[in-house]
Design a protein around this motif. Sequence first.
Motif, short mmCIF file in Angstrom:
data_model
loop_
_atom_site.label_atom_id
_atom_site.label_comp_id
_atom_site.label_asym_id
_atom_site.label_seq_id
_atom_site.Cartn_x
_atom_site.Cartn_y
_atom_site.Cartn_z
N TRP A 131 0.81 -1.22 0.00
CA TRP A 131 0.00 0.00 0.00
C TRP A 131 0.85 1.27 0.00
CZ3 TRP A 131 -4.08 -2.14 -1.54
CH2 TRP A 131 -4.43 -3.41 -1.08
N TRP A 132 2.13 1.15 0.39
CA TRP A 132 3.01 2.32 0.41
C TRP A 132 3.85 2.48 -0.85
CZ3 TRP A 132 2.71 6.34 3.49
CH2 TRP A 132 2.17 6.21 4.78
N LEU A 133 4.35 1.38 -1.39
CA LEU A 133 5.31 1.47 -2.50
C LEU A 133 4.61 1.80 -3.82
CD1 LEU A 133 7.69 -1.56 -1.82
CD2 LEU A 133 8.06 0.87 -1.29
N PRO A 134 5.28 2.51 -4.71
CA PRO A 134 4.71 2.80 -6.03
C PRO A 134 4.73 1.56 -6.92
CG PRO A 134 6.94 3.64 -5.91
CD PRO A 134 6.61 3.14 -4.53
N PRO A 135 3.95 1.56 -7.99
CA PRO A 135 3.90 0.39 -8.87
C PRO A 135 5.26 -0.05 -9.39
CG PRO A 135 2.07 1.86 -9.37
CD PRO A 135 2.94 2.57 -8.37
N ALA A 136 6.16 0.88 -9.63
CA ALA A 136 7.49 0.52 -10.14
C ALA A 136 8.25 -0.37 -9.18
CB ALA A 136 8.29 1.79 -10.42
N LEU A 137 7.87 -0.33 -7.91
CA LEU A 137 8.54 -1.15 -6.89
C LEU A 137 7.65 -2.29 -6.41
CD1 LEU A 137 10.30 1.65 -4.81
CD2 LEU A 137 11.31 0.14 -6.54
N GLY A 138 6.56 -2.54 -7.13
CA GLY A 138 5.71 -3.68 -6.83
C GLY A 138 4.50 -3.38 -5.97
N GLY A 139 4.31 -2.11 -5.60
CA GLY A 139 3.18 -1.76 -4.75
C GLY A 139 2.07 -1.06 -5.50
N ARG A 140 1.12 -0.52 -4.75
CA ARG A 140 -0.02 0.17 -5.34
C ARG A 140 -0.10 1.64 -4.95
NH1 ARG A 140 -5.41 -3.39 -4.73
NH2 ARG A 140 -6.19 -1.33 -5.32
N ARG A 141 0.71 2.05 -3.97
CA ARG A 141 0.73 3.43 -3.50
C ARG A 141 -0.70 3.95 -3.29
NH1 ARG A 141 1.25 8.75 -5.49
NH2 ARG A 141 2.56 10.09 -4.17
N GLU A 142 -1.46 3.21 -2.50
CA GLU A 142 -2.82 3.64 -2.18
C GLU A 142 -2.81 4.87 -1.29
OE1 GLU A 142 -5.91 2.70 -3.02
OE2 GLU A 142 -5.27 1.16 -4.43
N TRP A 143 -1.75 5.05 -0.52
CA TRP A 143 -1.60 6.25 0.28
C TRP A 143 -0.14 6.67 0.29
CZ3 TRP A 143 -4.22 2.07 2.92
CH2 TRP A 143 -3.37 1.19 3.60
N SER A 144 0.11 7.90 0.66
CA SER A 144 1.46 8.45 0.56
C SER A 144 1.58 9.66 1.49
CB SER A 144 1.75 8.87 -0.88
OG SER A 144 0.78 9.81 -1.34
N PRO A 145 2.80 10.04 1.84
CA PRO A 145 2.98 11.24 2.67
C PRO A 145 2.52 12.48 1.92
CG PRO A 145 5.09 10.49 1.80
CD PRO A 145 4.09 9.42 1.47
N ASN A 146 1.79 13.37 2.61
CA ASN A 146 1.36 14.59 1.93
C ASN A 146 2.49 15.62 1.90
OD1 ASN A 146 1.37 15.81 4.48
ND2 ASN A 146 -0.85 15.73 4.71
N ASP A 147 2.26 16.71 1.22
CA ASP A 147 3.32 17.70 1.03
C ASP A 147 3.84 18.25 2.35
OD1 ASP A 147 3.09 17.37 -1.69
OD2 ASP A 147 1.87 19.17 -2.02
N ALA A 148 2.93 18.45 3.30
CA ALA A 148 3.35 19.01 4.59
C ALA A 148 4.30 18.07 5.31
CB ALA A 148 2.13 19.31 5.45
#
Length: 453
Positions: A277-294
Amino acid sequence: MKKIIYIFASVLLLSSCKKFLETQPQLQVDQDQAIINAGTAATAANGLFNLLASGNYYGSNFPALSYLSAGDIQWSGSQSDPNEITKHLTSATNGYVQSAWTAIYKTISQANHIIDKVPGVSDPLLTTALKNQYLGEAYFVRALAYFDLARGWGGVQLVLKPTNATSDNSDIPRSSLADTYAQVLKDLNAAESLVPTALNRNRVSLRTVQALKARFYLYQKNWALAEQFASNVIGDNSNYSLVAPYSAFFANNAVNTSESVFELAYTTSNTNGHSNWWLPPALGGRREWSPNDALVTLLNNPAIGGNRSALIAQTAAPGNLWYGRLYYRTPLGTDPAYVIRISELYLIRAEARANQGNLTGTNSAISDLNTVRARAAVAASMATTQADILLAIEKERQVEFPFEADRWFNLVRTDRAQTLLGLPDKHLYLFPIPYNETLVDPQLAGSNRNPGY
């Protein structure tokens, strides 16, 4: 409760949220079978930790309820459930809420069977030391489970006996929050007298119990005992210490460092769902959530995040997307889940000392706070007043545990969540009782629901 648990299992499998279709191996004794010898007792104890580590409990869903609620994590995927949580529009039908609740009660059910059956087993291979270990672990895990229910949902139904028939544990009223916490303490006291003293970061030892007691007393505003139990763990510096730099407790496939008081281990057959849920697709994940800009700004600020910037990374252009990388390992899903780290004990003790007026100097609130900051390569805090030190501790937690089950519950505990997150009403401090539970259990329906849902 058994009826409720198994109805929920069916509901979740039919849920549109594909996350819950993932299955985990269940190393537990069938609840219709007795724990009859050393082998089945060991299997039941192993299964207890497997349930605690499941994807719907510490393997993803329960921590996600916290960090998705805390204002620093944004929805960046396709699922609607995390989007609801980040916007504080969580409904009683939210899949994350439903599955976490069910997973916690399944864990409690397994603990209840161990507590009930292990004392009566007669097998020379099941020594008194092993019996005590399994019982102590069951009391500890049950305490942690009820602690998590209390801080997430308030006073809950206290199920303390095994469920062997559909009539067992039925029609149990919700307990008050005070009574729920009283049960947590009772179980922790029982565990403390039973578990081994020898170090074990993946199971339960004496220091593990004392660490959770420190957290418990912090929530109770019993500052003296919070300090005492935090000091018990911190003082065992041959076994527990901050590792430097910050990333040393998780980077380069590290496991079971002196940073960890209690971490849950995973394998290729029993996986931790966080990385998906954290990793981007390029690393095998789905990136359903991520740290916001703040949060990205805070972590990348050397004066605030210091070397905790290692928690995040950015994809290559043209995307340039920030993602969390506390969970990153190959094979995917073999990362530990961090339940209690020694840095939390320093910040617990700092807050306890501040609230007792021990603000500055050696062995004070500020010295504990600055110990954590120094490990992150951040300059010492110059705060001197109680209000400023407490605020500094709050801000330190924000960048120390952004991807763990910490910030939301602490903002609720200190009644700061409404102010900082702009919540319209404090009923949002509690998660809703899952809708499907209210359908099958009158004790959770109607006026017994959490207000506002």
